[in-house]
Design a protein around this motif. Structure first.
Motif, short mmCIF file in Angstrom:
data_model
loop_
_atom_site.label_atom_id
_atom_site.label_comp_id
_atom_site.label_asym_id
_atom_site.label_seq_id
_atom_site.Cartn_x
_atom_site.Cartn_y
_atom_site.Cartn_z
N PHE A 45 0.83 -1.20 0.00
CA PHE A 45 0.00 0.00 0.00
C PHE A 45 0.87 1.25 0.00
O PHE A 45 0.66 2.16 -0.81
CB PHE A 45 -0.94 0.01 1.22
CG PHE A 45 -1.55 1.36 1.48
CD1 PHE A 45 -2.56 1.85 0.67
CD2 PHE A 45 -1.09 2.15 2.51
CE1 PHE A 45 -3.11 3.10 0.90
CE2 PHE A 45 -1.63 3.40 2.75
CZ PHE A 45 -2.65 3.88 1.94
N THR A 94 -1.97 2.12 8.37
CA THR A 94 -2.88 1.95 7.24
C THR A 94 -4.12 2.77 7.56
O THR A 94 -4.64 2.69 8.67
CB THR A 94 -3.26 0.46 7.08
OG1 THR A 94 -2.07 -0.29 6.90
CG2 THR A 94 -4.17 0.25 5.88
N LEU A 128 -9.10 6.06 3.42
CA LEU A 128 -8.59 5.40 2.22
C LEU A 128 -9.39 5.82 0.99
O LEU A 128 -8.82 6.12 -0.05
CB LEU A 128 -8.65 3.88 2.40
CG LEU A 128 -8.21 3.04 1.20
CD1 LEU A 128 -6.74 3.31 0.87
CD2 LEU A 128 -8.44 1.57 1.50
N SER A 168 -9.68 2.45 -4.03
CA SER A 168 -9.17 1.86 -2.80
C SER A 168 -8.60 0.47 -3.08
O SER A 168 -7.58 0.07 -2.51
CB SER A 168 -10.28 1.74 -1.75
OG SER A 168 -10.81 2.99 -1.45
N MET A 197 -4.84 -0.67 -2.01
CA MET A 197 -4.65 -1.73 -1.01
C MET A 197 -4.18 -3.05 -1.61
O MET A 197 -3.33 -3.72 -1.04
CB MET A 197 -5.94 -1.96 -0.22
CG MET A 197 -6.34 -0.80 0.65
SD MET A 197 -5.08 -0.28 1.85
CE MET A 197 -5.09 -1.65 2.98
#
Length: 110
Positions: free
Chosen positions: A8, A46, A52, A63, A67
Motif C-alpha cells: 500500500f 494503514t 482510504l 481503494s 490496497m
C-alpha cells in the motif's frame, strides 16, 4: 527500529509521483494531517476505510488499487457484472443461477 514498507505505501508513493502531487497536497485533499499521511507513506499505519476512500479519490484511483493492486479496469468489470446479475436475478432460471455460481467458484470446466 526500521519499518518494512508494505505494498500500500509503495503504491501510494508511486501514485503521488505519477500525479506530481506533494504529500501536503494529498493530505489536504484527503482531509488528514501531514503527519498521518507521512505515516501512511512510510508504511507505519494503514488508513481507515473512509480515509482510504478520500485518498483514492484525490489520486484518481480506487481503494482496491491502493490496497490490493487491483487495476481500475478489473474493478469496473466486476462492478458491472454485479449490477447486471442483481438487475436480472429475478428473471434467471435456477440452472442459469447455478451456472453463474459455478463460474464464480471456478468449478466450470473449460
Amino acid at each position: 527500529m526500521s519499518t518494512e514498507r508494505n505494498s500500500f505505501s509503495i503504491r501510494l508513493e508511486e501514485m503521488l509521483k505519477a500525479r506530481h502531487m506533494t504529500q501536503k497536497e494529498l493530505a489536504e485533499q484527503a482531509k488528514v494531517t501531514e503527519a498521518a499521511m507521512s505515516h501512511y507513506i512510510k508504511g507505519d499505519r494503514t488508513p481507515r476505510s473512509s480515509v482510504l476512500a478520500r485518498i483514492a479519490m484525490a489520486l484518481g484511483t480506487t481503494s482496491e488499487y491502493l490496497m490490493e493492486g487491483v487495476p481500475q479496469s478489473y474493478v469496473d468489470e466486476i462492478g458491472y457484472a454485479k449490477r447486471l446479475i442483481a438487475r436480472n436475478v429475478d428473471q434467471m432460471t435456477t440452472a442459469e443461477k447455478r451456472e453463474i455460481l459455478s463460474i464464480l467458484l471456478g468449478d466450470r470446466e473449460g
